[in-house]
Enzyme design. Structure first.
Site, PDB file in Angstrom:
ATOM      1  N   LYS A   1       0.851  -1.200   0.000  1.00  0.00           N
ATOM      2  CA  LYS A   1       0.000   0.000   0.000  1.00  0.00           C
ATOM      3  C   LYS A   1       0.884   1.246   0.000  1.00  0.00           C
ATOM      4  O   LYS A   1       1.900   1.296   0.695  1.00  0.00           O
ATOM      5  CB  LYS A   1      -0.886  -0.028   1.251  1.00  0.00           C
ATOM      6  CG  LYS A   1      -1.882   1.116   1.353  1.00  0.00           C
ATOM      7  CD  LYS A   1      -2.810   0.901   2.567  1.00  0.00           C
ATOM      8  CE  LYS A   1      -3.848   2.008   2.687  1.00  0.00           C
ATOM      9  NZ  LYS A   1      -4.756   1.811   3.836  1.00  0.00           N
ATOM     10  N   SER A  22      -9.673   1.700   3.059  1.00  0.00           N
ATOM     11  CA  SER A  22      -8.836   2.455   2.161  1.00  0.00           C
ATOM     12  C   SER A  22      -7.764   1.627   1.459  1.00  0.00           C
ATOM     13  O   SER A  22      -7.136   2.114   0.520  1.00  0.00           O
ATOM     14  CB  SER A  22      -8.156   3.579   2.951  1.00  0.00           C
ATOM     15  OG  SER A  22      -7.232   3.037   3.874  1.00  0.00           O
ATOM     16  N   SER A  82      -9.754  -0.611   7.262  1.00  0.00           N
ATOM     17  CA  SER A  82      -9.198  -0.497   5.908  1.00  0.00           C
ATOM     18  C   SER A  82      -8.479  -1.717   5.354  1.00  0.00           C
ATOM     19  O   SER A  82      -8.141  -1.739   4.173  1.00  0.00           O
ATOM     20  CB  SER A  82      -8.250   0.693   5.830  1.00  0.00           C
ATOM     21  OG  SER A  82      -9.006   1.861   5.662  1.00  0.00           O
TER      22      SER A  82
HETATM   23  N1  GLN Z   1     -13.130   3.974   6.412  1.00  0.00           N
HETATM   24  C1  GLN Z   1     -12.502   4.461   7.597  1.00  0.00           C
HETATM   25  C2  GLN Z   1     -12.169   5.917   7.428  1.00  0.00           C
HETATM   26  O1  GLN Z   1     -12.503   6.442   6.434  1.00  0.00           O
HETATM   27  C3  GLN Z   1     -11.307   3.642   7.922  1.00  0.00           C
HETATM   28  C4  GLN Z   1     -10.103   4.002   7.190  1.00  0.00           C
HETATM   29  C5  GLN Z   1      -8.901   3.178   7.561  1.00  0.00           C
HETATM   30  O2  GLN Z   1      -9.016   2.153   8.231  1.00  0.00           O
HETATM   31  N2  GLN Z   1      -7.747   3.683   7.169  1.00  0.00           N
HETATM   32  O3  GLN Z   1     -11.596   6.536   8.264  1.00  0.00           O
END
Ligand code: GLN
Length: 488
Positions: A78, A153, A177
């Protein structure tokens, strides 16, 4: 099956027996990326040249008999992790020209184990999002159906594994994420306990929640990859100096003596019928494997989203202050004054969602509001921790859906941030409490989209989590069905 579709363990066996070379494996994955990347869009930056050199070195190590645990295994990473000499954008314009001078600890560990780093994969900007639509470099598609989001994400990680554009990937999980995109793309995702994996070299979003973990084609690969990346690191003061078990030896057949708890609050309003059905099939499979199943309650689950979006935004507003045009990446050079340079750099460099989070976080931390928001959210966080402590008195592993629905259509929620935030309701609590969580495929929707089952365990109980995950995968024995949205 083609090489890129195999698991890490399968390719390791082929390499060890000399049936293929690491260079051949690397070329087969390059070809696969060439064939499908136009449609999927999982990668932000490719690294073929270095990857090939790493594959050549791996072949040499295999010949000399001193290859590491991932010798010759092509992985994607990532774009939130610093990679020496390879651009690290974090999905943001503000880091477009940023080439880190050092490797994150996790990347260093992958390289030491002999992995071949194929490149950096897509993500929501600064890991803020649940659909990977908040990326400055295009929106990756769900390989199962290109009209749908791949989750976020770590969407590029999940999509690249599902589309066989790598054998496995590393993602980060602040509120779901790793688990949610794994669920949307039909792969295995594991968020370890907070402190299990070093965050050194991870671009921070919310430091008290962020954790790195593997996205893989099966549970066995997840255990292997976790062993490679975890452990104490003096460069991350939150990494924990605790014995690291051999996670692969936790993968034993049968669940006799294991109690799984079903949190009733995770099966409430808004849960899609097909998701509920698939998860219930999964629970039946665990029972067949010998698990004892009990009902449990996590009464403060509903407050997790509100608490998370205060805590995460507060931490983000502070963490992202460092991107000011002076130290890293993009700088607006037209500005006439220093203040304008800061303003214009940040206005042009950050996308809308990141700005929204900085505003929420700054507001929540501002004097006069601190008690009403941040302090209150911290109290809710403690209540969620206590919920888990109580639940784990009567069970070893909690079992539930990962997300209330399968993947949604691209564009469907982009203008409604609140509904996007609410979709994180089932994954956020694990981050607030710092416990490990995983997503394991448990079925497909009628529309042919994957559905994942979430497993959660108490702190540093990854072995139990993996044991349950392994048995779920075995019992369900889902037909090896590959995404049909792309050329196969
Ligand atoms: N969807 C969550 C957010 O938007 C989690 C994001 C993540 O785990 N990086 O913050």
């Amino acid at each position: 099956m083609e090489l890129p579709a195999l698991s890490i363990h399968e390719v390791k066996d082929l390499l060890a027996s000399g049936q293929v070379s690491a260079v051949e494996v690397a070329h087969s994955v390059f070809d696969r990326i060439e064939a499908v990347e136009d449609k999927v869009g999982a990668y932000i930056t490719r690294n073929n040249e270095q990857a090939l050199a790493q594959a050549e070195a791996a072949d040499q190590a295999i010949k000399n008999g001193n290859g590491g645990a991932l010798c010759g295994i092509p992985l994607s990473v990532k774009d939130v992790l610093c990679t020496k000499g390879i651009r690290t954008t974090c999905g943001s314009r503000i880091l477009e020209p940023f080439i880190p001078p050092y490797d994150a600890t996790v990347v260093e560990k992958l390289k030491k184990a002999g992995a071949v780093i194929l490149g950096k994969v897509s993500m929501d900007e600064f890991a803020m999002g649940s659909s990977n639509e908040n990326c400055a470099y295009g929106v990756p598609k769900n390989p199962w159906n290109l009209g749908y989001v791949c989750g976020g994400s770590s969407g590029g990680s999940a999509a690249s594994v599902a589309a066989d554009e790598c054998l496995a990937s590393i993602g980060s999980d602040t509120g779901g994420s790793i688990r949610q995109p794994a669920s949307f793309c039909g792969v295995v995702g594991l968020k370890p306990t907070y402190g299990r994996v070093s965050r050194y070299g991870l671009v921070a979003f919310a430091s008290s929640l962020d954790q790195l973990g593997p996205l893989t084609k099966n549970v066995q690969d997840s255990a292997l990859l976790l062993n490679v990346i975890c452990g104490y690191d003096e460069k991350d003061s939150t990494s924990v100096n605790l014995h690291v078990p051999d996670y692969t030896s936790a993968l034993v057949e049968g669940l006799h003596g294991i109690t799984v708890g079903i949190p009733r609050e995770y099966f409430g309003e808004g849960l899609d019928n097909e998701v509920e059905q698939a998860v219930k099939n999964g629970i039946a499979a665990l029972r067949d494997a010998g698990a004892h199943v009990v009902d449990v309650s996590l009464p403060h689950t509903d407050y997790g989203v509100a608490a998370y979006y205060i805590v995460a935004c507060a931490e983000a507003s502070s963490n992202l202050a460092r991107f000011d045009g002076v130290k890293y990446g993009f700088r607006d050079t037209d500005a006439k004054t220093l203040l304008d340079m800061y303003r214009h750099t940040r206005s042009k460099g950050f996308g809308d969602e990141v700005k929204r989070r900085i505003l929420i976080g700054t507001y929540a931390l501002s004097s006069g509001y601190y008690d009403a928001y941040y302090k209150k959210a911290s109290k809710v966080r403690t209540m969620i921790v206590e919920d888990y402590q109580k639940a784990f008195q009567s069970c070893d592993v909690l079992v539930s859906p990962v997300a209330p629905t399968p993947a949604w259509r691209i564009g469907e929620k982009i203008d409604d941030p609140l509904s996007m935030y609410l979709a994180d309701i089932l994954t956020i609590p694990a981050n607030l409490a710092g416990i490990p969580g995983a997503s394991v495929p448990c079925g497909l929707s009628g529309a042919g989209l994957p559905i994942g089952m979430q497993l959660q365990a108490s702190h540093f109980e990854e072995e139990k989590l993996l044991q349950v995950a392994f048995n779920l995968e075995k019992q369900l024995a889902l037909p090896v069905k590959k995404p049909a949205g792309i050329v196969s």
